[in-house]
Design a protein around this motif. Structure first.
Motif, mmCIF file in Angstrom:
data_model
loop_
_atom_site.group_PDB
_atom_site.id
_atom_site.type_symbol
_atom_site.label_atom_id
_atom_site.label_comp_id
_atom_site.label_asym_id
_atom_site.label_seq_id
_atom_site.Cartn_x
_atom_site.Cartn_y
_atom_site.Cartn_z
ATOM 1 N N GLY A 10 0.778 -1.221 0.000
ATOM 2 C CA GLY A 10 0.000 0.000 0.000
ATOM 3 C C GLY A 10 0.813 1.276 0.000
ATOM 4 O O GLY A 10 0.250 2.354 -0.113
ATOM 5 N N THR A 12 2.899 3.846 -1.823
ATOM 6 C CA THR A 12 3.167 4.156 -3.226
ATOM 7 C C THR A 12 3.965 5.432 -3.448
ATOM 8 O O THR A 12 4.497 5.621 -4.533
ATOM 9 N N CYS A 13 4.020 6.313 -2.478
ATOM 10 C CA CYS A 13 4.767 7.543 -2.722
ATOM 11 C C CYS A 13 5.622 7.913 -1.519
ATOM 12 O O CYS A 13 5.590 7.254 -0.480
ATOM 13 N N HIS A 15 5.359 10.208 0.556
ATOM 14 C CA HIS A 15 4.634 10.548 1.776
ATOM 15 C C HIS A 15 4.263 9.296 2.550
ATOM 16 O O HIS A 15 4.222 9.301 3.776
ATOM 17 N N CYS A 16 3.986 8.236 1.818
ATOM 18 C CA CYS A 16 3.732 6.952 2.479
ATOM 19 C C CYS A 16 4.972 6.510 3.239
ATOM 20 O O CYS A 16 4.883 6.009 4.364
ATOM 21 N N TYR A 63 -1.808 0.774 6.107
ATOM 22 C CA TYR A 63 -1.022 -0.108 5.233
ATOM 23 C C TYR A 63 -1.137 -1.532 5.728
ATOM 24 O O TYR A 63 -1.459 -1.777 6.881
HETATM 25 MO MO1 9UX Z 1 1.075 9.345 -1.442
HETATM 26 MO MO2 9UX Z 1 0.604 7.145 0.272
HETATM 27 O O1 9UX Z 1 -0.030 10.713 -2.232
HETATM 28 O O2 9UX Z 1 -0.857 6.481 1.281
HETATM 29 S S1 9UX Z 1 0.770 9.275 0.860
HETATM 30 S S2 9UX Z 1 0.140 7.423 -1.973
#
Ligand code: 9UX
Length: 66
Positions: A10, A12-13, A15-16, A63
């Protein structure tokens, strides 16, 4: 210190990555995420934090620890 590697779905970026590392850090463990492999390396003091608590903290952020 103990080490564990968790597979986490889960993320993906970036910030995750930050959210997961912060959540792990709040348990008292240190987490390092490798986004490409979806792996979170966790270093922790077994006398202070359990790996179950680390998994719960990651799951609380939305996640999935697989
Ligand atoms: Mo990024 Mo992660 O915009 O849950 S924060 S996909």
């Amino acid at each position: 210190m103990a080490n564990a590697v968790l597979k986490v779905e889960g993320m993906t970026c970036g910030h995750c990555v930050s959210a997961v590392e912060k959540a792990v850090g709040q348990t008292g463990a240190v987490g390092k995420v490798d986004l490409a492999s979806k792996k979170v390396s966790v270093e922790y003091d077994e006398g202070k934090v359990t790996i179950e608590a680390v998994k719960a903290a990651i799951e609380d952020q939305g996640y999935d620890v697989v």
